[in-house]
Design a protein around this motif. Sequence first.
Motif, mmCIF file in Angstrom:
data_model
loop_
_atom_site.group_PDB
_atom_site.id
_atom_site.type_symbol
_atom_site.label_atom_id
_atom_site.label_comp_id
_atom_site.label_asym_id
_atom_site.label_seq_id
_atom_site.Cartn_x
_atom_site.Cartn_y
_atom_site.Cartn_z
ATOM 1 N N ARG A 305 64.727 48.732 33.318
ATOM 2 C CA ARG A 305 64.129 49.139 34.593
ATOM 3 C C ARG A 305 63.128 48.101 35.082
ATOM 4 N NH1 ARG A 305 64.326 54.761 35.571
ATOM 5 N NH2 ARG A 305 63.136 54.299 37.475
ATOM 6 N N LEU A 306 62.407 47.490 34.169
ATOM 7 C CA LEU A 306 61.449 46.450 34.544
ATOM 8 C C LEU A 306 62.171 45.253 35.160
ATOM 9 C CD1 LEU A 306 58.415 45.757 34.446
ATOM 10 C CD2 LEU A 306 58.849 44.624 32.259
ATOM 11 N N ALA A 307 63.327 44.922 34.623
ATOM 12 C CA ALA A 307 64.102 43.804 35.173
ATOM 13 C C ALA A 307 64.512 44.064 36.612
ATOM 14 C CB ALA A 307 65.330 43.538 34.310
ATOM 15 N N HIS A 308 64.653 45.331 36.998
ATOM 16 C CA HIS A 308 65.023 45.680 38.364
ATOM 17 C C HIS A 308 63.806 45.834 39.275
ATOM 18 C CE1 HIS A 308 68.896 46.525 36.454
ATOM 19 N NE2 HIS A 308 69.427 46.524 37.651
ATOM 20 N N ASN A 309 62.614 45.670 38.740
ATOM 21 C CA ASN A 309 61.401 45.757 39.561
ATOM 22 C C ASN A 309 61.346 44.547 40.493
ATOM 23 O OD1 ASN A 309 58.579 45.543 40.445
ATOM 24 N ND2 ASN A 309 58.162 47.115 38.905
ATOM 25 N N PRO A 310 61.203 44.762 41.802
ATOM 26 C CA PRO A 310 61.233 43.613 42.721
ATOM 27 C C PRO A 310 60.071 42.642 42.548
ATOM 28 C CG PRO A 310 60.614 45.632 43.877
ATOM 29 C CD PRO A 310 61.062 46.047 42.516
ATOM 30 N N ASN A 311 59.016 43.059 41.838
ATOM 31 C CA ASN A 311 57.836 42.200 41.689
ATOM 32 C C ASN A 311 57.726 41.556 40.318
ATOM 33 O OD1 ASN A 311 57.009 42.812 44.313
ATOM 34 N ND2 ASN A 311 55.892 44.634 43.640
ATOM 35 N N VAL A 312 58.766 41.676 39.492
ATOM 36 C CA VAL A 312 58.673 41.092 38.161
ATOM 37 C C VAL A 312 58.616 39.571 38.265
ATOM 38 C CG1 VAL A 312 61.194 41.094 37.865
ATOM 39 C CG2 VAL A 312 59.708 41.074 35.855
ATOM 40 N N PRO A 313 57.648 38.920 37.606
ATOM 41 C CA PRO A 313 57.594 37.450 37.641
ATOM 42 C C PRO A 313 58.848 36.848 36.996
ATOM 43 C CG PRO A 313 55.514 38.383 36.850
ATOM 44 C CD PRO A 313 56.504 39.498 36.885
ATOM 45 N N LEU A 314 59.234 35.684 37.477
ATOM 46 C CA LEU A 314 60.460 35.077 36.975
ATOM 47 C C LEU A 314 60.389 34.738 35.496
ATOM 48 C CD1 LEU A 314 61.739 32.723 39.826
ATOM 49 C CD2 LEU A 314 62.598 34.961 39.131
ATOM 50 N N ASP A 315 59.210 34.340 35.009
ATOM 51 C CA ASP A 315 59.122 34.024 33.587
ATOM 52 C C ASP A 315 59.325 35.269 32.730
ATOM 53 O OD1 ASP A 315 56.436 34.763 34.615
ATOM 54 O OD2 ASP A 315 55.833 34.480 32.526
ATOM 55 N N VAL A 316 58.832 36.421 33.230
ATOM 56 C CA VAL A 316 59.043 37.676 32.515
ATOM 57 C C VAL A 316 60.521 38.069 32.589
ATOM 58 C CG1 VAL A 316 58.486 40.143 32.448
ATOM 59 C CG2 VAL A 316 56.679 38.460 32.912
ATOM 60 N N LEU A 317 61.107 37.916 33.769
ATOM 61 C CA LEU A 317 62.515 38.254 33.935
ATOM 62 C C LEU A 317 63.392 37.403 33.023
ATOM 63 C CD1 LEU A 317 64.660 39.875 35.390
ATOM 64 C CD2 LEU A 317 64.619 38.199 37.243
ATOM 65 N N THR A 318 63.034 36.148 32.879
ATOM 66 C CA THR A 318 63.792 35.260 31.998
ATOM 67 C C THR A 318 63.745 35.753 30.559
ATOM 68 O OG1 THR A 318 63.389 33.352 33.435
ATOM 69 C CG2 THR A 318 63.963 32.899 31.143
ATOM 70 N N ARG A 319 62.568 36.214 30.129
ATOM 71 C CA ARG A 319 62.460 36.748 28.766
ATOM 72 C C ARG A 319 63.248 38.052 28.624
ATOM 73 N NH1 ARG A 319 57.005 35.481 29.423
ATOM 74 N NH2 ARG A 319 56.390 37.688 29.370
ATOM 75 N N LEU A 320 63.175 38.887 29.642
ATOM 76 C CA LEU A 320 63.902 40.153 29.592
ATOM 77 C C LEU A 320 65.405 39.928 29.497
ATOM 78 C CD1 LEU A 320 61.943 42.220 32.285
ATOM 79 C CD2 LEU A 320 61.942 42.610 29.818
ATOM 80 N N ALA A 321 65.876 38.892 30.162
ATOM 81 C CA ALA A 321 67.316 38.607 30.152
ATOM 82 C C ALA A 321 67.829 38.341 28.745
ATOM 83 C CB ALA A 321 67.617 37.423 31.063
ATOM 84 N N GLY A 322 66.924 37.915 27.863
ATOM 85 C CA GLY A 322 67.336 37.621 26.499
ATOM 86 C C GLY A 322 67.249 38.793 25.551
ATOM 87 N N VAL A 323 66.618 39.903 25.999
ATOM 88 C CA VAL A 323 66.395 41.011 25.065
ATOM 89 C C VAL A 323 66.958 42.339 25.546
ATOM 90 C CG1 VAL A 323 64.321 39.941 24.100
ATOM 91 C CG2 VAL A 323 64.101 41.509 26.045
ATOM 92 N N THR A 324 67.458 42.399 26.777
ATOM 93 C CA THR A 324 67.998 43.672 27.259
ATOM 94 C C THR A 324 69.308 43.442 27.997
ATOM 95 O OG1 THR A 324 67.448 45.698 28.485
ATOM 96 C CG2 THR A 324 66.794 43.628 29.494
ATOM 97 N N ARG A 325 70.150 44.455 27.997
ATOM 98 C CA ARG A 325 71.445 44.347 28.668
ATOM 99 C C ARG A 325 71.260 44.666 30.157
ATOM 100 N NH1 ARG A 325 76.675 44.332 26.957
ATOM 101 N NH2 ARG A 325 76.033 44.739 24.812
ATOM 102 N N ILE A 326 71.462 43.689 30.997
ATOM 103 C CA ILE A 326 71.276 43.867 32.444
ATOM 104 C C ILE A 326 72.615 43.907 33.159
ATOM 105 C CG2 ILE A 326 70.266 42.885 34.533
ATOM 106 C CD1 ILE A 326 68.105 41.621 32.721
ATOM 107 N N GLY A 327 73.534 43.039 32.748
ATOM 108 C CA GLY A 327 74.827 42.998 33.416
ATOM 109 C C GLY A 327 74.814 42.073 34.619
ATOM 110 N N PRO A 328 75.991 41.684 35.108
ATOM 111 C CA PRO A 328 76.092 40.725 36.215
ATOM 112 C C PRO A 328 75.824 41.385 37.565
ATOM 113 C CG PRO A 328 78.272 41.389 35.538
ATOM 114 C CD PRO A 328 77.319 42.093 34.606
ATOM 115 N N THR A 329 74.604 41.832 37.757
ATOM 116 C CA THR A 329 74.231 42.473 39.016
ATOM 117 C C THR A 329 73.171 41.638 39.717
ATOM 118 O OG1 THR A 329 73.455 44.557 39.973
ATOM 119 C CG2 THR A 329 72.400 43.856 37.947
ATOM 120 N N LEU A 330 73.055 41.780 41.009
ATOM 121 C CA LEU A 330 72.050 41.022 41.749
ATOM 122 C C LEU A 330 70.733 41.782 41.680
ATOM 123 C CD1 LEU A 330 71.247 38.645 43.486
ATOM 124 C CD2 LEU A 330 72.050 39.890 45.498
#
Length: 504
Positions: A305-330
């Motif tokens: 859910r944090l990865a889908h937050n519109p205000n998540v910083p890119l560095d945080v999003l990059t870390r999240l991409a490595g630890v949670t299943r997000i899928g090929p969504t925009l």
Amino acid sequence: MNHVQYGLAVNPSLPSELVDRLIAIADADLGSELADRTDLSRAQVIALAARGEEIAVRLAYEGRLTAADVDPVTEPYAALALLDEGAGRPEWARLLAAHPIPERREKLAACPSLPSDVVETLAADPDVRVVAELALWTTPEVAARLAAHPHAEVRRAVAANEATPPTVLAMLITGEGLPPARRCLVCDREETPFVHDPHCPRTDCDLSPGAACDGSHQSTVHETQHMALLNPATPIDAAVRLAGHPSMLLRSALAARPDLPSPVCGQLAEDPLPGVRAALAGNPAIDDALIRALAADRGHDVQRRLAHNPNVPLDVLTRLAGVTRIGPTLLPRIAAASPAEIAELAESPNPTVRMLLAARRDLPADIRGALAADPDAKVVKSVAPHPGLPETELRAMVARHGVQVVAKVAANPDASPALLEDLTRHEPPVQKVFREVARHRNATAPALLACLADRRARTIAAGHPALPPPVITELLTDNDSQVVEAAAANPSLPPAMMTELMPW
């Protein structure tokens, strides 16, 4: 069901005189298919509406019937549809407000701009469902009055009405300033105290699972507070009073409010239940410090859910991409990335980050090309449907990654007819390719014939206009009724065959 007739009913090439013949025999189901047509003449609309009130209601909601076409006595539901669209007559509302069937009064209560005398009649209706429906849609003044209604179900509806004044919503949250409710749906039917069995065996029971009343109407009060928390008009000062409520449902609804003050965000971030923290993680109201704290929260769904937050910083999003299943969504944050951020994401060493960027369909050509040549198949799979990719790049994707990307290449809107034909011959075959090719605008007859051999693609291919007419005709006798219907709806079906298929 006559699947040939259903297919013909939506066939855009069906001649007008054959449309008339279908209208003449239409029941509710066939009439619903015919109502989808955008080429009906005024006379055909009137004739179709006469085939049944269910069809007339559909046409009324679509704006193809006027008040002059409807009799509220013989077609009350069509009249209600026009009233709901603001196209009915005031005298209809007065007539229907006194209708003996409560369901019709309930539908009337949801209509906008009712005459004031009709509103007063409905507000005093003996059936609480009618009053509750009015409370859900009515004006601020009437909603404020109905908030003090003796039945808790009416108050629950008032709490969901976004026109309800904020001060009234606050009272519904706290219960302060309102007389206690005297009845609810539970104590209307059962001797209290009563808790409804979630596995109730009674087929005629419509109480919600867990509905309960011990004289305080507790389940309805809980639902009222939940509706108020979901209502954006509810003042946040009243809403935050439920931050410590024992109900996870209420705390989760509060955690998702975009007007949540920072101290309460911090309080809910410590909630023992991950569902509450997950709701908070998606809230754009949380600040950078809280985002970074929640990024380390391994509770169920929090990081996703944090990865889908519109205000998540890119560095945080990059870390999240490595630890949670997000899928090929925009993701919203990637959709809002600046040109400089796009360039940074494209160079990320994490292929999942590049995959997430590849979901954008407005990338600069150089970055799109780099992603198309990416060594990681999931990145290429994400960018493959991107419009504007040249055929050479699409073929290179297939050559490098084969079955991992071939279906997404087939989904590219610019895939050429020749490429689509080649994809249907790919070895080993990929079943999803046939479904993508079958719906593709550039599919050719040879490609579609290959698709017909696939069980799941057959129905889609049967409706493609590039299919040869003799093949379409042959499919009208297929063993699969869905294939038959799709073939009958195919605009390339010969007109002579359409005539032959008519019931007379």
